[in-house]
Enzyme design. Structure first.
Site, short mmCIF file in Angstrom:
data_model
loop_
_atom_site.label_atom_id
_atom_site.label_comp_id
_atom_site.label_asym_id
_atom_site.label_seq_id
_atom_site.Cartn_x
_atom_site.Cartn_y
_atom_site.Cartn_z
CD GLU A 119 -23.62 11.43 -40.29
OE1 GLU A 119 -22.99 12.17 -39.51
OE2 GLU A 119 -23.39 11.36 -41.52
CG ASP B 282 -18.90 -0.16 -43.52
OD1 ASP B 282 -17.80 0.28 -43.88
OD2 ASP B 282 -19.40 0.09 -42.40
C1 LIG Z 1 -17.96 3.54 -45.10
S1 LIG Z 1 -17.94 4.48 -43.64
C2 LIG Z 1 -18.77 5.98 -44.13
C3 LIG Z 1 -18.58 7.11 -43.16
C4 LIG Z 1 -19.30 8.42 -43.48
N1 LIG Z 1 -20.74 8.25 -43.55
C5 LIG Z 1 -18.75 9.05 -44.73
O1 LIG Z 1 -19.49 9.18 -45.70
O2 LIG Z 1 -17.57 9.43 -44.71
C6 LIG Z 1 -19.16 3.67 -42.66
C7 LIG Z 1 -19.12 4.08 -41.21
O3 LIG Z 1 -20.24 3.52 -40.55
C8 LIG Z 1 -19.84 3.02 -39.27
N2 LIG Z 1 -20.81 1.98 -38.94
C9 LIG Z 1 -21.09 0.86 -39.64
N3 LIG Z 1 -22.09 0.17 -39.07
C10 LIG Z 1 -22.47 0.88 -37.97
C11 LIG Z 1 -23.44 0.69 -36.98
N4 LIG Z 1 -24.25 -0.38 -36.99
N5 LIG Z 1 -23.55 1.59 -35.99
C12 LIG Z 1 -22.73 2.68 -35.96
N6 LIG Z 1 -21.79 2.93 -36.88
C13 LIG Z 1 -21.66 2.04 -37.88
C14 LIG Z 1 -18.41 2.57 -39.49
O4 LIG Z 1 -17.68 2.52 -38.27
C15 LIG Z 1 -17.90 3.64 -40.45
O5 LIG Z 1 -17.38 4.74 -39.74
#
Ligand SMILES: C[S@@+](CC[C@H](N)C(=O)[O-])C[C@H]1O[C@@H](n2cnc3c(N)ncnc32)[C@H](O)[C@@H]1O
Length: 242
Positions: A70, A145
Protein backbone atom coordinates in the site's frame (compact mmCIF):
# COMPACT_ATOMS: atom_id res chain seq x y z
CA UNK A 1 36.31 35.24 -3.96
CA UNK A 2 32.88 34.08 -2.78
CA UNK A 3 31.59 31.27 -5.01
CA UNK A 4 27.78 30.94 -5.27
CA UNK A 5 26.56 27.58 -4.00
CA UNK A 6 25.28 25.27 -6.74
CA UNK A 7 21.47 25.31 -6.86
CA UNK A 8 19.98 22.00 -5.81
CA UNK A 9 16.96 21.16 -7.94
CA UNK A 10 14.11 20.09 -5.63
CA UNK A 11 12.50 16.85 -6.65
CA UNK A 12 8.79 16.98 -7.55
CA UNK A 13 7.07 14.78 -4.99
CA UNK A 14 3.44 13.82 -4.40
CA UNK A 15 3.40 14.77 -0.71
CA UNK A 16 3.74 17.82 1.50
CA UNK A 17 6.47 17.83 4.12
CA UNK A 18 4.75 18.21 7.48
CA UNK A 19 5.78 18.36 11.11
CA UNK A 20 6.48 14.91 12.50
CA UNK A 21 5.21 15.81 15.97
CA UNK A 22 3.26 12.90 17.48
CA UNK A 23 0.53 12.72 20.11
CA UNK A 24 1.25 10.56 23.19
CA UNK A 25 -0.44 7.41 21.82
CA UNK A 26 1.40 7.72 18.48
CA UNK A 27 4.65 8.23 20.37
CA UNK A 28 4.02 5.09 22.41
CA UNK A 29 3.23 3.00 19.31
CA UNK A 30 6.27 4.45 17.53
CA UNK A 31 8.51 3.47 20.45
CA UNK A 32 7.00 0.06 21.23
CA UNK A 33 6.47 -1.18 17.68
CA UNK A 34 9.73 -0.22 15.94
CA UNK A 35 10.27 -3.91 15.07
CA UNK A 36 7.58 -3.47 12.40
CA UNK A 37 9.39 -0.52 10.80
CA UNK A 38 11.95 -1.46 8.15
CA UNK A 39 14.78 1.09 7.87
CA UNK A 40 16.38 1.73 4.49
CA UNK A 41 19.27 3.98 3.41
CA UNK A 42 18.22 7.37 2.03
CA UNK A 43 19.67 9.65 -0.63
CA UNK A 44 19.82 13.43 -0.06
CA UNK A 45 16.46 13.85 1.71
CA UNK A 46 15.24 11.73 4.63
CA UNK A 47 12.16 10.54 2.70
CA UNK A 48 14.15 9.37 -0.33
CA UNK A 49 15.41 5.82 -0.83
CA UNK A 50 18.91 5.10 -2.12
CA UNK A 51 18.80 3.33 -5.48
CA UNK A 52 21.07 0.61 -4.12
CA UNK A 53 18.85 -0.05 -1.06
CA UNK A 54 17.64 -3.63 -0.80
CA UNK A 55 15.33 -5.57 1.51
CA UNK A 56 14.94 -9.34 1.58
CA UNK A 57 11.21 -9.49 2.34
CA UNK A 58 11.23 -13.29 2.79
CA UNK A 59 13.77 -12.79 5.58
CA UNK A 60 11.85 -9.85 7.09
CA UNK A 61 8.57 -11.81 7.23
CA UNK A 62 10.23 -15.17 7.88
CA UNK A 63 8.37 -16.78 4.99
CA UNK A 64 7.49 -16.44 1.31
CA UNK A 65 3.87 -15.35 0.90
CA UNK A 66 1.91 -13.32 -1.66
CA UNK A 67 3.03 -9.69 -1.28
CA UNK A 68 0.74 -6.65 -1.16
CA UNK A 69 2.01 -3.03 -1.09
CA UNK A 70 0.00 0.00 0.00
CA UNK A 71 1.46 3.36 -1.04
CA UNK A 72 0.23 6.36 0.98
CA UNK A 73 -1.98 4.45 3.40
CA UNK A 74 -2.27 7.38 5.83
CA UNK A 75 -3.24 6.17 9.31
CA UNK A 76 -3.54 2.54 8.25
CA UNK A 77 -7.26 1.73 8.36
CA UNK A 78 -7.08 -0.37 5.21
CA UNK A 79 -3.81 -2.24 5.74
CA UNK A 80 -4.66 -3.19 9.35
CA UNK A 81 -8.13 -4.49 8.45
CA UNK A 82 -7.16 -6.36 5.28
CA UNK A 83 -3.99 -7.85 6.85
CA UNK A 84 -6.12 -9.19 9.72
CA UNK A 85 -8.55 -10.74 7.23
CA UNK A 86 -5.70 -12.28 5.14
CA UNK A 87 -3.06 -13.83 7.40
CA UNK A 88 -1.85 -15.88 4.40
CA UNK A 89 -0.50 -12.69 2.71
CA UNK A 90 2.24 -10.24 3.67
CA UNK A 91 1.65 -6.47 3.56
CA UNK A 92 4.13 -3.62 3.15
CA UNK A 93 3.13 0.00 3.69
CA UNK A 94 5.10 2.91 2.20
CA UNK A 95 4.10 6.17 3.90
CA UNK A 96 6.12 9.38 4.29
CA UNK A 97 4.38 10.83 7.32
CA UNK A 98 5.79 9.39 10.58
CA UNK A 99 2.78 10.15 12.84
CA UNK A 100 0.53 8.36 10.31
CA UNK A 101 2.89 5.37 10.39
CA UNK A 102 2.71 5.40 14.20
CA UNK A 103 -1.11 5.28 14.02
CA UNK A 104 -0.88 2.43 11.50
CA UNK A 105 1.38 0.46 13.85
CA UNK A 106 -1.04 0.93 16.70
CA UNK A 107 -4.03 -0.21 14.55
CA UNK A 108 -2.06 -3.28 13.45
CA UNK A 109 -1.26 -4.13 17.07
CA UNK A 110 -4.93 -3.74 18.05
CA UNK A 111 -5.95 -5.94 15.10
CA UNK A 112 -3.43 -8.56 16.28
CA UNK A 113 -1.64 -8.79 12.93
CA UNK A 114 1.98 -9.88 12.47
CA UNK A 115 2.06 -9.70 8.67
CA UNK A 116 2.51 -5.92 8.16
CA UNK A 117 5.77 -3.97 7.87
CA UNK A 118 6.10 -0.23 7.30
CA UNK A 119 8.77 1.80 5.51
CA UNK A 120 8.82 5.57 6.16
CA UNK A 121 9.78 6.85 2.72
CA UNK A 122 8.64 8.19 -0.59
CA UNK A 123 6.74 5.18 -1.90
CA UNK A 124 7.73 5.86 -5.50
CA UNK A 125 11.42 5.49 -4.61
CA UNK A 126 10.65 2.56 -2.33
CA UNK A 127 8.64 0.71 -4.95
CA UNK A 128 11.46 1.16 -7.45
CA UNK A 129 14.31 0.12 -5.14
CA UNK A 130 12.84 -2.35 -2.64
CA UNK A 131 10.35 -4.42 -4.62
CA UNK A 132 11.41 -7.02 -7.18
CA UNK A 133 9.95 -6.84 -10.66
CA UNK A 134 7.02 -9.23 -11.33
CA UNK A 135 6.51 -9.86 -7.61
CA UNK A 136 3.40 -8.08 -6.30
CA UNK A 137 0.04 -9.76 -5.91
CA UNK A 138 -1.56 -6.35 -5.31
CA UNK A 139 -0.66 -2.67 -5.11
CA UNK A 140 -3.04 -0.15 -3.52
CA UNK A 141 -3.18 3.62 -3.93
CA UNK A 142 -6.32 4.82 -2.15
CA UNK A 143 -7.21 8.52 -2.05
CA UNK A 144 -3.84 9.85 -3.22
CA UNK A 145 -3.50 13.61 -2.67
CA UNK A 146 -5.59 15.16 -5.48
CA UNK A 147 -3.42 18.25 -6.16
CA UNK A 148 -6.42 20.02 -7.75
CA UNK A 149 -4.63 23.09 -9.13
CA UNK A 150 -3.47 22.64 -12.70
CA UNK A 151 0.04 23.87 -11.92
CA UNK A 152 0.27 21.10 -9.27
CA UNK A 153 -0.88 18.24 -11.50
CA UNK A 154 2.75 17.24 -11.98
CA UNK A 155 2.78 16.29 -8.28
CA UNK A 156 0.01 13.73 -8.67
CA UNK A 157 1.06 10.20 -7.81
CA UNK A 158 -0.95 8.42 -10.51
CA UNK A 159 0.46 9.13 -13.96
CA UNK A 160 1.61 7.18 -16.99
CA UNK A 161 5.18 7.15 -15.64
CA UNK A 162 4.06 5.76 -12.29
CA UNK A 163 1.89 3.18 -14.11
CA UNK A 164 5.04 1.99 -15.95
CA UNK A 165 6.68 1.36 -12.57
CA UNK A 166 3.59 -0.40 -11.19
CA UNK A 167 3.40 -2.61 -14.30
CA UNK A 168 7.06 -3.60 -13.71
CA UNK A 169 6.38 -4.58 -10.10
CA UNK A 170 3.06 -6.42 -10.42
CA UNK A 171 3.20 -10.16 -10.91
CA UNK A 172 1.49 -11.33 -14.11
CA UNK A 173 -2.25 -10.92 -13.37
CA UNK A 174 -1.39 -8.95 -10.20
CA UNK A 175 -3.92 -6.23 -9.31
CA UNK A 176 -3.64 -2.46 -8.83
CA UNK A 177 -6.52 -1.07 -6.80
CA UNK A 178 -7.17 2.68 -6.72
CA UNK A 179 -9.81 4.99 -5.31
CA UNK A 180 -10.37 8.73 -5.31
CA UNK A 181 -13.11 11.21 -4.45
CA UNK A 182 -11.79 13.76 -6.96
CA UNK A 183 -13.78 13.37 -10.23
CA UNK A 184 -11.27 15.07 -12.49
CA UNK A 185 -8.36 13.04 -11.05
CA UNK A 186 -10.48 9.88 -11.44
CA UNK A 187 -10.94 10.70 -15.14
CA UNK A 188 -7.20 11.35 -15.52
CA UNK A 189 -6.34 8.03 -13.79
CA UNK A 190 -8.85 6.21 -15.98
CA UNK A 191 -7.50 7.76 -19.20
CA UNK A 192 -3.86 7.00 -18.31
CA UNK A 193 -4.51 3.41 -17.25
CA UNK A 194 -6.88 2.56 -20.13
CA UNK A 195 -4.15 3.64 -22.54
CA UNK A 196 -1.44 1.65 -20.76
CA UNK A 197 -0.19 -1.27 -22.90
CA UNK A 198 0.59 -3.52 -19.92
CA UNK A 199 -2.56 -2.99 -17.84
CA UNK A 200 -6.08 -4.30 -18.35
CA UNK A 201 -9.22 -2.96 -16.69
CA UNK A 202 -10.73 -5.68 -14.44
CA UNK A 203 -14.18 -4.16 -15.05
CA UNK A 204 -16.02 -2.27 -17.70
CA UNK A 205 -15.23 1.34 -16.68
CA UNK A 206 -15.23 2.08 -12.92
CA UNK A 207 -14.78 -0.81 -10.49
CA UNK A 208 -17.46 -1.57 -7.91
CA UNK A 209 -16.44 -0.43 -4.43
CA UNK A 210 -13.93 -2.99 -3.13
CA UNK A 211 -15.80 -4.59 -0.23
CA UNK A 212 -12.65 -5.30 1.83
CA UNK A 213 -11.75 -1.59 1.90
CA UNK A 214 -12.95 0.06 5.13
CA UNK A 215 -14.14 3.67 4.91
CA UNK A 216 -11.13 5.83 5.80
CA UNK A 217 -11.23 9.37 7.17
CA UNK A 218 -10.48 10.73 3.70
CA UNK A 219 -13.30 8.79 2.10
CA UNK A 220 -15.72 9.88 4.84
CA UNK A 221 -14.71 13.53 4.33
CA UNK A 222 -15.25 13.24 0.57
CA UNK A 223 -18.67 11.67 1.06
CA UNK A 224 -19.68 14.29 3.63
CA UNK A 225 -18.78 16.99 1.10
CA UNK A 226 -21.11 15.27 -1.41
CA UNK A 227 -18.33 13.93 -3.65
CA UNK A 228 -18.68 10.64 -5.55
CA UNK A 229 -16.16 7.92 -4.73
CA UNK A 230 -14.51 6.33 -7.78
CA UNK A 231 -12.88 2.90 -7.51
CA UNK A 232 -10.61 1.56 -10.24
CA UNK A 233 -8.98 -1.84 -10.58
CA UNK A 234 -6.43 -2.91 -13.21
CA UNK A 235 -4.44 -6.10 -13.63
CA UNK A 236 -1.15 -6.67 -15.37
CA UNK A 237 -1.39 -8.36 -18.73
CA UNK A 238 -0.26 -11.99 -18.70
CA UNK A 239 3.06 -11.48 -20.59
CA UNK A 240 3.20 -7.85 -19.67
CA UNK A 241 6.87 -7.04 -20.39
CA UNK A 242 7.72 -4.36 -22.97
C1 LIG B 1 -4.97 11.96 1.11
S1 LIG B 1 -4.06 10.89 2.13
C2 LIG B 1 -4.95 9.35 2.00
C3 LIG B 1 -4.59 8.36 3.06
C4 LIG B 1 -5.28 6.99 2.99
N1 LIG B 1 -5.00 6.31 1.75
C5 LIG B 1 -6.75 7.12 3.24
O1 LIG B 1 -7.53 6.82 2.34
O2 LIG B 1 -7.11 7.51 4.36
C6 LIG B 1 -2.62 10.58 1.16
C7 LIG B 1 -1.50 9.94 1.95
O3 LIG B 1 -0.47 9.57 1.05
C8 LIG B 1 0.80 9.89 1.64
N2 LIG B 1 1.71 10.05 0.49
C9 LIG B 1 1.60 10.93 -0.53
N3 LIG B 1 2.58 10.75 -1.43
C10 LIG B 1 3.33 9.72 -0.96
C11 LIG B 1 4.48 9.07 -1.44
N4 LIG B 1 5.06 9.43 -2.59
N5 LIG B 1 5.01 8.07 -0.71
C12 LIG B 1 4.44 7.69 0.46
N6 LIG B 1 3.33 8.27 0.97
C13 LIG B 1 2.79 9.27 0.26
C14 LIG B 1 0.52 11.13 2.46
O4 LIG B 1 1.48 11.30 3.48
C15 LIG B 1 -0.87 10.81 3.00
O5 LIG B 1 -0.80 10.10 4.21
Amino acid sequence: MHQPLPRVQREVVSFVRRSSRMNPSQLKAWTDLQHWVVRVPARESSTSVAAEAEVDWAEVFGRRAPLVVELGGGTGDVIAAVAAAHPERDFIGFEVFEPAVASTLSKCARAGVGNVRMVVANGVDALGALIDDDSLTELWTFFPDPWPKKRHHKRRLVSTGFADLVADKLAPRGHWRLATDWAEYADAMHAALEAHPRLVNCHDGWAPRWQDRPVTGFEAKGRAAGRTIYDLCYRRREGGRP
